[in-house]
Design an enzyme around this catalytic site. Structure first.
Site, PDB file in Angstrom:
ATOM      1  N   LYS A 189       1.736   0.378   0.562  1.00  0.00           N
ATOM      2  CA  LYS A 189       2.085   1.798   0.514  1.00  0.00           C
ATOM      3  C   LYS A 189       1.238   2.543   1.539  1.00  0.00           C
ATOM      4  O   LYS A 189       0.055   2.805   1.310  1.00  0.00           O
ATOM      5  CB  LYS A 189       1.892   2.348  -0.902  1.00  0.00           C
ATOM      6  CG  LYS A 189       2.926   1.765  -1.880  1.00  0.00           C
ATOM      7  CD  LYS A 189       2.842   2.331  -3.267  1.00  0.00           C
ATOM      8  CE  LYS A 189       3.965   1.755  -4.140  1.00  0.00           C
ATOM      9  NZ  LYS A 189       3.864   2.156  -5.549  1.00  0.00           N
ATOM     10  N   PHE A 216      -9.548 -12.137   0.845  1.00  0.00           N
ATOM     11  CA  PHE A 216     -10.596 -11.734   1.781  1.00  0.00           C
ATOM     12  C   PHE A 216     -11.913 -12.079   1.074  1.00  0.00           C
ATOM     13  O   PHE A 216     -12.298 -11.423   0.112  1.00  0.00           O
ATOM     14  CB  PHE A 216     -10.468 -10.234   2.061  1.00  0.00           C
ATOM     15  CG  PHE A 216     -11.492  -9.693   3.001  1.00  0.00           C
ATOM     16  CD1 PHE A 216     -11.419  -9.954   4.360  1.00  0.00           C
ATOM     17  CD2 PHE A 216     -12.537  -8.908   2.526  1.00  0.00           C
ATOM     18  CE1 PHE A 216     -12.376  -9.436   5.232  1.00  0.00           C
ATOM     19  CE2 PHE A 216     -13.494  -8.391   3.389  1.00  0.00           C
ATOM     20  CZ  PHE A 216     -13.405  -8.665   4.740  1.00  0.00           C
ATOM     21  N   LYS A 219       3.979   9.567  -1.450  1.00  0.00           N
ATOM     22  CA  LYS A 219       3.602  10.031  -2.801  1.00  0.00           C
ATOM     23  C   LYS A 219       2.089   9.971  -2.997  1.00  0.00           C
ATOM     24  O   LYS A 219       1.555  10.660  -3.874  1.00  0.00           O
ATOM     25  CB  LYS A 219       4.349   9.258  -3.876  1.00  0.00           C
ATOM     26  CG  LYS A 219       4.033   7.764  -3.975  1.00  0.00           C
ATOM     27  CD  LYS A 219       2.817   7.418  -4.789  1.00  0.00           C
ATOM     28  CE  LYS A 219       2.470   5.949  -4.653  1.00  0.00           C
ATOM     29  NZ  LYS A 219       1.174   5.607  -5.251  1.00  0.00           N
ATOM     30  N   TRP A 252      -3.130  -4.867  -6.834  1.00  0.00           N
ATOM     31  CA  TRP A 252      -1.676  -5.071  -6.779  1.00  0.00           C
ATOM     32  C   TRP A 252      -1.336  -6.451  -6.200  1.00  0.00           C
ATOM     33  O   TRP A 252      -0.422  -7.125  -6.652  1.00  0.00           O
ATOM     34  CB  TRP A 252      -1.029  -3.940  -5.970  1.00  0.00           C
ATOM     35  CG  TRP A 252       0.480  -3.913  -5.937  1.00  0.00           C
ATOM     36  CD1 TRP A 252       1.248  -3.721  -4.828  1.00  0.00           C
ATOM     37  CD2 TRP A 252       1.408  -4.018  -7.040  1.00  0.00           C
ATOM     38  NE1 TRP A 252       2.586  -3.701  -5.167  1.00  0.00           N
ATOM     39  CE2 TRP A 252       2.701  -3.884  -6.525  1.00  0.00           C
ATOM     40  CE3 TRP A 252       1.257  -4.232  -8.422  1.00  0.00           C
ATOM     41  CZ2 TRP A 252       3.858  -3.947  -7.315  1.00  0.00           C
ATOM     42  CZ3 TRP A 252       2.401  -4.294  -9.210  1.00  0.00           C
ATOM     43  CH2 TRP A 252       3.667  -4.161  -8.663  1.00  0.00           C
ATOM     44  N   PHE A 262      -5.966  -2.586   6.543  1.00  0.00           N
ATOM     45  CA  PHE A 262      -6.359  -3.942   6.949  1.00  0.00           C
ATOM     46  C   PHE A 262      -5.204  -4.769   7.509  1.00  0.00           C
ATOM     47  O   PHE A 262      -5.408  -5.894   7.964  1.00  0.00           O
ATOM     48  CB  PHE A 262      -6.971  -4.706   5.762  1.00  0.00           C
ATOM     49  CG  PHE A 262      -8.118  -3.988   5.111  1.00  0.00           C
ATOM     50  CD1 PHE A 262      -9.186  -3.525   5.876  1.00  0.00           C
ATOM     51  CD2 PHE A 262      -8.141  -3.760   3.744  1.00  0.00           C
ATOM     52  CE1 PHE A 262     -10.245  -2.847   5.276  1.00  0.00           C
ATOM     53  CE2 PHE A 262      -9.200  -3.094   3.140  1.00  0.00           C
ATOM     54  CZ  PHE A 262     -10.258  -2.630   3.911  1.00  0.00           C
ATOM     55  N   GLN A 289      -5.348   4.907  -0.997  1.00  0.00           N
ATOM     56  CA  GLN A 289      -4.503   4.924   0.193  1.00  0.00           C
ATOM     57  C   GLN A 289      -4.131   6.355   0.601  1.00  0.00           C
ATOM     58  O   GLN A 289      -3.730   6.614   1.729  1.00  0.00           O
ATOM     59  CB  GLN A 289      -3.219   4.124  -0.077  1.00  0.00           C
ATOM     60  CG  GLN A 289      -3.496   2.676  -0.446  1.00  0.00           C
ATOM     61  CD  GLN A 289      -3.885   1.821   0.740  1.00  0.00           C
ATOM     62  OE1 GLN A 289      -3.052   1.229   1.410  1.00  0.00           O
ATOM     63  NE2 GLN A 289      -5.173   1.782   1.022  1.00  0.00           N
TER      64      GLN A 289
END
Ligand code: NAD
Ligand code: 13P
Length: 411
Positions: A135, A42, A265, A14, A112, A360
């Site tokens: 999110k 990163f 969600k 994303w 992170f 996530q």
């Protein structure tokens, strides 16, 4: 007069997509933004696969991901086969990437962000503004915070949020989608007029507002006035940074609603994957989604108070639309479904399928459960609690209908 410099902090699936969107706009609106968009990566070594069109003598050994991105104008690991505008510049040094940036777009897996903010403390311009595309929720001993607020507090800046029904690859391929941006100045102290509750799309001029003020959910956020040489960062210009013909932005003032829809969600999508993995079909998935959106709204109202509006969940992309897309083709859904179908753990499937991308929903299910347990409210969120119990191995996906049955307590 000066122009706004934009840095995207993060470069995953994303993060890279948003860097593409933003860079298309900075090039197009060169009166307001500097064309170049810095993207913090990163750093890691990456080996281009043998079957890739980019495989040749130069790429036949592992190379730094930043070098690959800057030479191929593509992120071959996290967003393969999507050409990036040449004004996206990958930078492995986070402090250098944010140097002089007046707009910081935070787009990292949520686990992170804390460490990254520590590295940025005192290194950004004091009048920078942030937008969090993350999110997840920042759960700690202090309670449950939105990332927009924890970033804002840690860095001493105002930070809004962007979230929507936005599977990254589809946005990157320029397939139509909508998103929701919550960007409003914090409610002001008495000497300033309060801009809270301004209608959608209004042009509040944030540049003139200064001082320590209460954030939308009551947290203090410091904000330093933007020097007058810069174009104002009112709603119109913020929208201009993200809106594309294939990516329609709706601006609202409910930062908490926007952030909570995106975070919660992910738990619901895991539940949807669980029932689909059992082969139970669309009715079962719809039942899980129905309960899920009710728990999202309830969580918002219970813990974030009056700033949360039900319509953010029922009418905006960041609410019901994100729930639907995530429970159809999202990574949390897909991995949970495979885990049940194959009798493996979600973590195993994540490692095998996602090539370094990060779910996530599992982390958020644990974090939200920690928080609900402390608040003594687990029973009031049966679906969130069921997902946690299944991840813990204490319940099975087959138990979901019973666990979310409203008449359960009467047996
Ligand atoms: P991702 O899942 O692709 O994760 C990979 C990224 O994490 C890489 O950039 C990698 O370098 C980085 N990373 C790994 N270890 C790290 C470390 N120790 N420190 C810092 N970075 C590290 O990430 P993403 O898809 O860009 O997701 C970012 C956020 O956007 C998440 O909160 C996600 O929920 C949200 N989001 C994702 C999508 C999507 O479709 N991918 C859509 C909307 C929102
Ligand atoms: P996943 O992280 O489950 O892929 O969801 C992507 C998303 O947020 C779609 O809006």
């Amino acid at each position: 007069s000066k122009k706004h410099k934009v840095c995207v902090v993060g470069s995953g699936n994303w993060g890279t997509t948003i860097a593409k969107v933003v860079a298309e706009n900075t090039k197009e609106h060169s009166d307001i933004f500097e064309a170049e968009v810095q993207m913090w990566v990163f750093e890691e070594e990456y080996q281009i696969p043998k079957d890739s069109k980019h495989y040749n003598d130069e790429t036949s050994h592992p190379r730094k991901l930043t070098d690959l991105i800057n030479s191929l104008h593509e992120n071959p690991k996290y967003l393969p086969n999507i050409p990036l505008p040449k004004n996206v510049v990958a930078n492995p040094d986070v402090v250098d990437a944010v140097k002089d940036a007046t707009i910081l777009v935070f787009n990292l897996p949520h686990q992170f962000i804390g460490k990254t903010c520590e590295q940025l403390k005192g290194k950004i311009v004091p009048y920078a503004r942030g937008i969090s595309c993350i999110k997840g929720l920042a759960v700690s001993d202090k309670g449950c915070e939105l990332f927009s607020e924890s970033i804002g507090q840690k860095l001493g800046i105002y930070c809004g949020a962007l979230s929507g029904a936005n599977i990254a690859t589809e946005v990157a391929q320029e397939k139509f989608s909508e998103t929701t941006v919550a960007y409003d100045p914090p409610a002001m102290d008495s000497q300033h007029p309060t801009p809270q509750g301004t209608p959608h799309g209004s042009h509040t001029d944030l540049t003139k507002l200064e001082g320590e003020a209460k954030g939308l959910t009551g947290k203090k956020m410091k904000r330093t006035a933007l020097p007058s040489e810069y174009p104002p960062l009112h709603h119109k210009n913020v929208k201009m940074l993200f809106h594309r013909p294939y990516f329609h932005v709706s601006l609202v003032s409910d930062v908490a609603g926007v952030s909570l829809g995106g975070a919660l969600k992910n738990i619901v999508a895991i539940a949807a994957g669980f029932v689909d993995g059992l082969g139970w079909g669309d009715n079962a998935k719809a039942a899980v989604m129905r309960v899920g959106i009710m728990e999202e709204v309830k969580f918002g109202k219970m813990f974030f108070g009056d700033s949360v509006q039900t319509r953010t969940f029922t009418e905006e992309s960041c609410g019901v639309a994100d729930l639907i897309t995530s429970c159809s083709g999202g990574r949390n859904f897909r991995c949970a479904k495979m885990a049940v179908a194959e009798g493996k753990s979600i973590g195993e499937i994540e490692q095998r399928e996602l090539n370094g991308q990060s779910l996530q929903g599992t982390g958020t299910a644990y974090e939200v459960n920690d928080f609900l347990k402390k608040e003594g409210k687990e029973q009031e969120f049966p679906l969130f609690t069921a997902v946690h119990s299944i991840l813990e191995g204490k319940k099975k996906p087959e138990d979901i209908p019973h666990l979310i049955d409203p008449n359960r307590g009467e047996e």
